[in-house]
Design a protein around this motif. Structure first.
Motif, short mmCIF file in Angstrom:
data_model
loop_
_atom_site.label_atom_id
_atom_site.label_comp_id
_atom_site.label_asym_id
_atom_site.label_seq_id
_atom_site.Cartn_x
_atom_site.Cartn_y
_atom_site.Cartn_z
N UNK A 123 0.84 -1.21 0.00
CA UNK A 123 0.00 0.00 0.00
C UNK A 123 0.87 1.25 0.00
N UNK A 124 1.92 1.24 0.79
CA UNK A 124 2.83 2.38 0.84
C UNK A 124 3.60 2.54 -0.47
N UNK A 125 3.99 1.44 -1.07
CA UNK A 125 4.67 1.50 -2.37
C UNK A 125 3.75 2.12 -3.41
N UNK A 126 2.49 1.72 -3.39
CA UNK A 126 1.51 2.29 -4.33
C UNK A 126 1.37 3.80 -4.12
N UNK A 127 1.37 4.24 -2.87
CA UNK A 127 1.27 5.67 -2.58
C UNK A 127 2.47 6.43 -3.13
N UNK A 128 3.66 5.84 -3.00
CA UNK A 128 4.87 6.47 -3.54
C UNK A 128 4.81 6.55 -5.05
N UNK A 129 4.36 5.47 -5.68
CA UNK A 129 4.25 5.49 -7.14
C UNK A 129 3.28 6.58 -7.60
N UNK A 130 2.18 6.73 -6.90
CA UNK A 130 1.22 7.79 -7.24
C UNK A 130 1.83 9.17 -7.06
N UNK A 131 2.56 9.34 -5.98
CA UNK A 131 3.20 10.64 -5.72
C UNK A 131 4.24 10.95 -6.79
N UNK A 132 5.03 9.97 -7.19
CA UNK A 132 6.02 10.19 -8.24
C UNK A 132 5.36 10.49 -9.59
N UNK A 133 4.26 9.81 -9.87
CA UNK A 133 3.54 10.11 -11.11
C UNK A 133 3.01 11.54 -11.10
N UNK A 134 2.53 11.99 -9.95
CA UNK A 134 2.04 13.37 -9.86
C UNK A 134 3.17 14.36 -10.12
N UNK A 135 4.35 14.10 -9.57
CA UNK A 135 5.50 14.97 -9.83
C UNK A 135 5.85 14.91 -11.32
N UNK A 136 5.87 13.71 -11.88
CA UNK A 136 6.20 13.55 -13.29
C UNK A 136 5.23 14.30 -14.19
N UNK A 137 3.94 14.17 -13.90
CA UNK A 137 2.95 14.87 -14.72
C UNK A 137 3.07 16.38 -14.58
N UNK A 138 3.39 16.84 -13.38
CA UNK A 138 3.61 18.28 -13.19
C UNK A 138 4.79 18.77 -14.00
N UNK A 139 5.88 18.01 -13.98
CA UNK A 139 7.07 18.40 -14.76
C UNK A 139 6.78 18.35 -16.26
N UNK A 140 6.03 17.35 -16.68
CA UNK A 140 5.66 17.26 -18.10
C UNK A 140 4.80 18.45 -18.51
N UNK A 141 3.86 18.80 -17.65
CA UNK A 141 3.01 19.96 -17.93
C UNK A 141 3.85 21.24 -18.02
N UNK A 142 4.82 21.36 -17.12
CA UNK A 142 5.72 22.52 -17.16
C UNK A 142 6.54 22.52 -18.45
N UNK A 143 6.99 21.34 -18.89
CA UNK A 143 7.77 21.24 -20.12
C UNK A 143 6.93 21.71 -21.31
N UNK A 144 5.70 21.24 -21.37
CA UNK A 144 4.83 21.63 -22.48
C UNK A 144 4.51 23.12 -22.44
N UNK A 145 4.20 23.61 -21.25
CA UNK A 145 3.80 25.01 -21.12
C UNK A 145 4.94 26.00 -21.21
N UNK A 146 6.15 25.55 -20.95
CA UNK A 146 7.28 26.47 -20.95
C UNK A 146 8.22 26.18 -22.14
N UNK A 147 8.77 24.99 -22.16
CA UNK A 147 9.79 24.67 -23.16
C UNK A 147 9.21 24.57 -24.56
N UNK A 148 8.12 23.82 -24.69
CA UNK A 148 7.51 23.68 -26.02
C UNK A 148 6.91 25.02 -26.46
N UNK A 149 6.22 25.68 -25.55
CA UNK A 149 5.64 26.99 -25.90
C UNK A 149 6.74 27.98 -26.26
N UNK A 150 7.87 27.93 -25.54
CA UNK A 150 9.00 28.81 -25.86
C UNK A 150 9.58 28.51 -27.24
N UNK A 151 9.61 27.22 -27.59
CA UNK A 151 10.10 26.84 -28.92
C UNK A 151 9.16 27.34 -30.01
#
Length: 104
Positions: free
Chosen positions: A46-74
């Motif tokens: 259960x704790x491992x699943x919680x960590x995986x969810x938390x890491x996915x949330x960080x990953x999705x946030x970073x991906x969103x930032x990449x699209x909104x900043x880096x891709x938009x800047x390009x």
């Protein structure tokens, strides 16, 4: 115009990302303790699943930032220069990142 932007899209939220990563790090240490103490396997999973969810949330946030900043800047730079190669590079980076996230 993009010269005034921070180098990475997540820079303005860096402290929040670091806080979340420290929390995840603490959860990992907690799982380590749970295993050392022979806690019930379902509780560990259960704790491992919680960590995986938390890491996915960080990953999705970073991906969103990449699209909104880096891709938009390009895109913005391409509009100014007419060279679309940087857009293709940034989109390929995003696609590769998405593929890696989906594999995990």
């Amino acid at each position: 115009m993009t010269e005034n932007l921070p180098p990475h899209g997540y820079t303005h939220d860096k402290d929040a990302y670091l806080k979340r990563l420290r929390r995840i790090e603490g959860q990992v240490r907690g799982i380590h303790r749970m295993v050392e103490e022979d806690k019930y396997c379902i509780d560990v999973l259960t704790q491992i699943s919680a960590i995986q969810s938390a890491l996915k949330a960080v990953s999705l946030g970073l991906l969103d930032e990449h699209l909104g900043h880096c891709v938009a800047g390009a895109v913005e730079a391409a509009q100014e220069s007419g060279d679309t190669a940087r857009i293709d590079d940034k989109l390929q980076e995003a696609s590769a990142a998405i593929a890696r996230l989906l594999k995990s």
